[in-house]
Enzyme design. Structure first.
Site, PDB file in Angstrom:
ATOM      1  N   GLN A   1     -14.012   8.095   2.932  1.00  0.00           N
ATOM      2  CA  GLN A   1     -15.430   7.966   2.593  1.00  0.00           C
ATOM      3  C   GLN A   1     -16.188   7.215   3.675  1.00  0.00           C
ATOM      4  O   GLN A   1     -15.715   6.188   4.158  1.00  0.00           O
ATOM      5  CB  GLN A   1     -15.590   7.173   1.295  1.00  0.00           C
ATOM      6  CG  GLN A   1     -15.176   7.886   0.045  1.00  0.00           C
ATOM      7  CD  GLN A   1     -15.009   6.880  -1.080  1.00  0.00           C
ATOM      8  OE1 GLN A   1     -13.955   6.286  -1.249  1.00  0.00           O
ATOM      9  NE2 GLN A   1     -16.068   6.691  -1.839  1.00  0.00           N
TER      10      GLN A   1
ATOM     11  N   THR B   1     -10.947   0.640   2.661  1.00  0.00           N
ATOM     12  CA  THR B   1     -10.190  -0.258   1.785  1.00  0.00           C
ATOM     13  C   THR B   1      -8.719  -0.076   2.170  1.00  0.00           C
ATOM     14  O   THR B   1      -8.283   1.058   2.351  1.00  0.00           O
ATOM     15  CB  THR B   1     -10.378   0.094   0.293  1.00  0.00           C
ATOM     16  OG1 THR B   1      -9.869   1.418   0.070  1.00  0.00           O
ATOM     17  CG2 THR B   1     -11.831   0.042  -0.122  1.00  0.00           C
TER      18      THR B   1
ATOM     19  N   ASN C   1      -7.948  10.937  -0.869  1.00  0.00           N
ATOM     20  CA  ASN C   1      -9.000  11.236  -1.861  1.00  0.00           C
ATOM     21  C   ASN C   1      -9.627  12.613  -1.664  1.00  0.00           C
ATOM     22  O   ASN C   1      -9.590  13.143  -0.555  1.00  0.00           O
ATOM     23  CB  ASN C   1     -10.106  10.168  -1.731  1.00  0.00           C
ATOM     24  CG  ASN C   1      -9.779   8.934  -2.529  1.00  0.00           C
ATOM     25  OD1 ASN C   1      -9.257   9.025  -3.640  1.00  0.00           O
ATOM     26  ND2 ASN C   1     -10.094   7.767  -1.978  1.00  0.00           N
TER      27      ASN C   1
ATOM     28  N   ALA D   1      -9.696  12.787   5.745  1.00  0.00           N
ATOM     29  CA  ALA D   1     -10.978  12.113   5.900  1.00  0.00           C
ATOM     30  C   ALA D   1     -11.136  11.039   4.847  1.00  0.00           C
ATOM     31  O   ALA D   1     -10.600  11.150   3.742  1.00  0.00           O
ATOM     32  CB  ALA D   1     -12.096  13.138   5.762  1.00  0.00           C
TER      33      ALA D   1
ATOM     34  N   ARG E   1      -8.196  -3.893  -9.903  1.00  0.00           N
ATOM     35  CA  ARG E   1      -9.536  -4.486  -9.719  1.00  0.00           C
ATOM     36  C   ARG E   1     -10.081  -4.951 -11.074  1.00  0.00           C
ATOM     37  O   ARG E   1     -10.691  -6.026 -11.183  1.00  0.00           O
ATOM     38  CB  ARG E   1     -10.484  -3.433  -9.127  1.00  0.00           C
ATOM     39  CG  ARG E   1     -10.185  -3.109  -7.679  1.00  0.00           C
ATOM     40  CD  ARG E   1     -10.999  -1.936  -7.168  1.00  0.00           C
ATOM     41  NE  ARG E   1     -10.808  -1.744  -5.734  1.00  0.00           N
ATOM     42  CZ  ARG E   1     -10.957  -0.587  -5.095  1.00  0.00           C
ATOM     43  NH1 ARG E   1     -11.290   0.504  -5.758  1.00  0.00           N
ATOM     44  NH2 ARG E   1     -10.778  -0.513  -3.799  1.00  0.00           N
TER      45      ARG E   1
ATOM     46  N   HIS F   1      -9.947   8.746 -10.549  1.00  0.00           N
ATOM     47  CA  HIS F   1     -10.116   7.650  -9.595  1.00  0.00           C
ATOM     48  C   HIS F   1     -11.455   7.942  -8.911  1.00  0.00           C
ATOM     49  O   HIS F   1     -11.517   8.590  -7.879  1.00  0.00           O
ATOM     50  CB  HIS F   1      -8.964   7.638  -8.583  1.00  0.00           C
ATOM     51  CG  HIS F   1      -9.201   6.723  -7.414  1.00  0.00           C
ATOM     52  ND1 HIS F   1      -9.407   5.367  -7.532  1.00  0.00           N
ATOM     53  CD2 HIS F   1      -9.286   6.976  -6.074  1.00  0.00           C
ATOM     54  CE1 HIS F   1      -9.591   4.837  -6.335  1.00  0.00           C
ATOM     55  NE2 HIS F   1      -9.536   5.794  -5.432  1.00  0.00           N
TER      56      HIS F   1
ATOM     57  N   ASP G   1      -7.718   0.830  -9.309  1.00  0.00           N
ATOM     58  CA  ASP G   1      -8.882   0.492 -10.143  1.00  0.00           C
ATOM     59  C   ASP G   1      -8.477  -0.475 -11.262  1.00  0.00           C
ATOM     60  O   ASP G   1      -9.225  -1.394 -11.610  1.00  0.00           O
ATOM     61  CB  ASP G   1      -9.474   1.763 -10.780  1.00  0.00           C
ATOM     62  CG  ASP G   1      -9.560   2.895  -9.781  1.00  0.00           C
ATOM     63  OD1 ASP G   1     -10.655   3.339  -9.448  1.00  0.00           O
ATOM     64  OD2 ASP G   1      -8.488   3.336  -9.301  1.00  0.00           O
ATOM     65  N   SER G   2      -7.287  -0.249 -11.827  1.00  0.00           N
ATOM     66  CA  SER G   2      -6.829  -1.118 -12.912  1.00  0.00           C
ATOM     67  C   SER G   2      -6.570  -2.528 -12.394  1.00  0.00           C
ATOM     68  O   SER G   2      -6.809  -3.517 -13.106  1.00  0.00           O
ATOM     69  CB  SER G   2      -5.555  -0.546 -13.562  1.00  0.00           C
ATOM     70  OG  SER G   2      -5.843   0.711 -14.140  1.00  0.00           O
TER      71      SER G   2
ATOM     72  N   ARG H   1     -16.012  10.127  -3.295  1.00  0.00           N
ATOM     73  CA  ARG H   1     -14.670  10.625  -2.978  1.00  0.00           C
ATOM     74  C   ARG H   1     -14.642  12.143  -3.065  1.00  0.00           C
ATOM     75  O   ARG H   1     -13.924  12.810  -2.325  1.00  0.00           O
ATOM     76  CB  ARG H   1     -13.655  10.019  -3.948  1.00  0.00           C
ATOM     77  CG  ARG H   1     -13.526   8.510  -3.795  1.00  0.00           C
ATOM     78  CD  ARG H   1     -12.521   7.947  -4.777  1.00  0.00           C
ATOM     79  NE  ARG H   1     -12.390   6.502  -4.648  1.00  0.00           N
ATOM     80  CZ  ARG H   1     -13.049   5.631  -5.392  1.00  0.00           C
ATOM     81  NH1 ARG H   1     -13.888   6.054  -6.327  1.00  0.00           N
ATOM     82  NH2 ARG H   1     -12.859   4.337  -5.224  1.00  0.00           N
TER      83      ARG H   1
HETATM   84  P1  NAD Z   1      -8.079   6.761   8.361  1.00  0.00           P
HETATM   85  O1  NAD Z   1      -9.127   7.646   8.991  1.00  0.00           O
HETATM   86  O2  NAD Z   1      -7.974   5.365   8.832  1.00  0.00           O
HETATM   87  O3  NAD Z   1      -6.657   7.449   8.520  1.00  0.00           O
HETATM   88  C1  NAD Z   1      -6.392   8.796   8.277  1.00  0.00           C
HETATM   89  C2  NAD Z   1      -5.274   9.194   9.228  1.00  0.00           C
HETATM   90  O4  NAD Z   1      -4.877  10.530   8.906  1.00  0.00           O
HETATM   91  C3  NAD Z   1      -5.713   9.193  10.707  1.00  0.00           C
HETATM   92  O5  NAD Z   1      -4.869   8.326  11.454  1.00  0.00           O
HETATM   93  C4  NAD Z   1      -5.550  10.655  11.122  1.00  0.00           C
HETATM   94  O6  NAD Z   1      -5.123  10.816  12.456  1.00  0.00           O
HETATM   95  C5  NAD Z   1      -4.508  11.141  10.134  1.00  0.00           C
HETATM   96  N1  NAD Z   1      -4.483  12.594   9.938  1.00  0.00           N
HETATM   97  C6  NAD Z   1      -5.520  13.440   9.803  1.00  0.00           C
HETATM   98  N2  NAD Z   1      -5.066  14.703   9.650  1.00  0.00           N
HETATM   99  C7  NAD Z   1      -3.716  14.638   9.688  1.00  0.00           C
HETATM  100  C8  NAD Z   1      -2.681  15.624   9.574  1.00  0.00           C
HETATM  101  N3  NAD Z   1      -2.963  16.909   9.396  1.00  0.00           N
HETATM  102  N4  NAD Z   1      -1.397  15.197   9.641  1.00  0.00           N
HETATM  103  C9  NAD Z   1      -1.109  13.889   9.855  1.00  0.00           C
HETATM  104  N5  NAD Z   1      -2.045  12.926   9.964  1.00  0.00           N
HETATM  105  C10 NAD Z   1      -3.336  13.302   9.891  1.00  0.00           C
HETATM  106  O7  NAD Z   1      -8.355   6.820   6.794  1.00  0.00           O
HETATM  107  P2  NAD Z   1      -7.798   5.773   5.707  1.00  0.00           P
HETATM  108  O8  NAD Z   1      -8.773   4.676   5.515  1.00  0.00           O
HETATM  109  O9  NAD Z   1      -6.373   5.475   6.029  1.00  0.00           O
HETATM  110  O10 NAD Z   1      -7.880   6.669   4.378  1.00  0.00           O
HETATM  111  C11 NAD Z   1      -6.993   7.753   4.206  1.00  0.00           C
HETATM  112  C12 NAD Z   1      -7.263   8.446   2.874  1.00  0.00           C
HETATM  113  O11 NAD Z   1      -6.903   7.577   1.807  1.00  0.00           O
HETATM  114  C13 NAD Z   1      -8.743   8.811   2.647  1.00  0.00           C
HETATM  115  O12 NAD Z   1      -8.833  10.078   2.033  1.00  0.00           O
HETATM  116  C14 NAD Z   1      -9.211   7.723   1.716  1.00  0.00           C
HETATM  117  O13 NAD Z   1     -10.348   8.089   0.964  1.00  0.00           O
HETATM  118  C15 NAD Z   1      -7.963   7.547   0.858  1.00  0.00           C
HETATM  119  N6  NAD Z   1      -7.888   6.330   0.050  1.00  0.00           N
HETATM  120  C16 NAD Z   1      -7.399   6.464  -1.192  1.00  0.00           C
HETATM  121  C17 NAD Z   1      -7.317   5.364  -2.021  1.00  0.00           C
HETATM  122  C18 NAD Z   1      -6.778   5.551  -3.428  1.00  0.00           C
HETATM  123  O14 NAD Z   1      -6.861   4.623  -4.260  1.00  0.00           O
HETATM  124  N7  NAD Z   1      -6.239   6.700  -3.762  1.00  0.00           N
HETATM  125  C19 NAD Z   1      -7.731   4.101  -1.569  1.00  0.00           C
HETATM  126  C20 NAD Z   1      -8.201   3.996  -0.274  1.00  0.00           C
HETATM  127  C21 NAD Z   1      -8.288   5.134   0.539  1.00  0.00           C
END
Ligand code: NAD
Length: 317
Positions: free
Chosen positions: A86, A234, A124, A84, A155, A179, A152-153, A92
């Site tokens: 945000q 993002t 996240n 999931a 940015r 983060h 973040d760094s 987060r």
């Molecule tokens: P998104 O909803 O576009 O994509 C998530 C994908 O995961 C979907 O395609 C879904 O089908 C798939 N999925 C769900 N359960 C699954 C499973 N069990 N096995 C395989 N695939 C599965 O979301 P997104 O925008 O790509 O964001 C993904 C994650 O990355 C989020 O948790 C988001 O908060 C995080 N994120 C982290 C950072 C960071 O700096 N760490 C930055 C941006 C986003």
């Protein structure tokens, strides 16, 4: 690490973030073999098709996708982006329960398929997910890391560069800790070229004021919400940041990056994953550097560790 096979990166989750990581890796020629796995077959097939249609213009690679986790077999690095994301206004940390449940289901199979891999968490809340992944896999701490505050760094550096009217590549500055909302800017070690930022005078403005610094930091901390409010996710900057981390691992670069990793007696902080500038190479995260921090920064880091630990505690691991 086998040298006779193409370097394989498996990306779990082909959503906005996973697909953009694949695109950034492909454009930069980071890995010769990219495998995308997603439970949504239609989505992963479409992303892989679109990526393959651009192959002519980038270094040659094999890009494939499936809703069968077996596609991740023998990867050198597994990047986890599934889960999931945000929604506007959500933190987060709110994602923790749902995304930990996904990891619990997924990680046993992934570790069986690629037992020697480095595991890079992006989902996240990334510090919590990195800690959970470490516990669930039982892998050595070096082989489990999170993208942490690399994004973040960048940015932070972008905003400093813009305020000071210099190229972002000349700015060296880190965000450390979570983060997320408790992250902290390491102003005391920030530099432009080799000049300490607190000595840098901006033409027609002078040195950065407390107000300048506050504006910059608030902007960094709340950047994701700003982007999510406008476009729902993002993806570009995290795609590039993750490609850079992958490059550091696959090319054994010893690059210093603020990735999230398990800290043990780091300025009194233990048994929690968070970001400090660290050496990243083919082992994964080799060493969390004993980085200079003033008292306020150190206190901020400890507070950040507590915030992450509270979430981990609430998950009943
Ligand atoms: P998104 O909803 O576009 O994509 C998530 C994908 O995961 C979907 O395609 C879904 O089908 C798939 N999925 C769900 N359960 C699954 C499973 N069990 N096995 C395989 N695939 C599965 O979301 P997104 O925008 O790509 O964001 C993904 C994650 O990355 C989020 O948790 C988001 O908060 C995080 N994120 C982290 C950072 C960071 O700096 N760490 C930055 C941006 C986003």
């Amino acid at each position: 690490m086998p040298q006779d096979r193409p370097r394989k990166v498996a990306i779990v989750g082909a959503g906005s973030v996973g697909a953009t990581i694949a695109y950034a890796c492909m454009a930069r020629g980071v890995a010769q073999h990219l495998a995308l796995y997603d439970v949504n077959r239609t989505k992963v097939d479409a992303e892989v098709l679109d990526l393959n249609h651009g192959l002519q213009f980038v270094p040659m690679a094999t890009i494939e996708g499936s809703d069968d986790v077996g596609i991740c077999a023998d990867a050198e690095v597994i990047v986890v982006t599934a889960g999931a994301k945000q929604k506007p206004g959500q933190s987060r940390i709110d994602l923790a329960t749902a995304n930990v449940a996904i990891c619990r289901r997924m990680l046993p199979e992934l570790t069986r398929l690629a037992p020697g891999a480095v595991l890079l968490m992006v989902t996240n809340p990334v510090d919590v997910m990195t800690y959970v992944a470490l516990k669930l896999t039982g892998w050595p701490r070096q082989r489990v890391l999170g993208s942490g505050t690399v994004l973040d760094s960048s940015r932070f550096r972008y905003l400093i560069a813009r305020r000071c009217n210099v190229a972002v590549q000349n700015v060296h500055a880190y965000i450390a800790g979570e983060h997320g909302d408790s992250e902290i800017p390491l102003w005391s070690s920030a530099r432009i070229a080799n000049v300490a930022l607190h000595e840098w005078a901006v033409p027609a403005h002078g040195k950065l004021t407390v107000r300048d610094r506050t504006d910059i930091f608030v902007n960094v901390r709340d950047a994701a919400q700003q982007v999510i409010a406008g476009k729902g996710a993002t993806n570009y900057a995290i795609g590039l940041a993750t490609a850079k981390i992958l490059e550091a691992i696959l090319k054994d670069e010893n690059r210093i990056l603020p990735v999230s990793s398990l800290l043990t007696d780091y300025r009194g902080i233990s048994d929690v994953c968070l970001s400090v500038p660290s050496i990243v190479n083919r082992l994964g995260v080799e060493l969390a550097l004993d980085f200079p921090m003033n008292e306020a920064e150190e206190a901020g880091l400890r507070n950040s560790a507590e915030r992450i630990r509270e979430v981990i505690g609430s998950l009943g691991l």
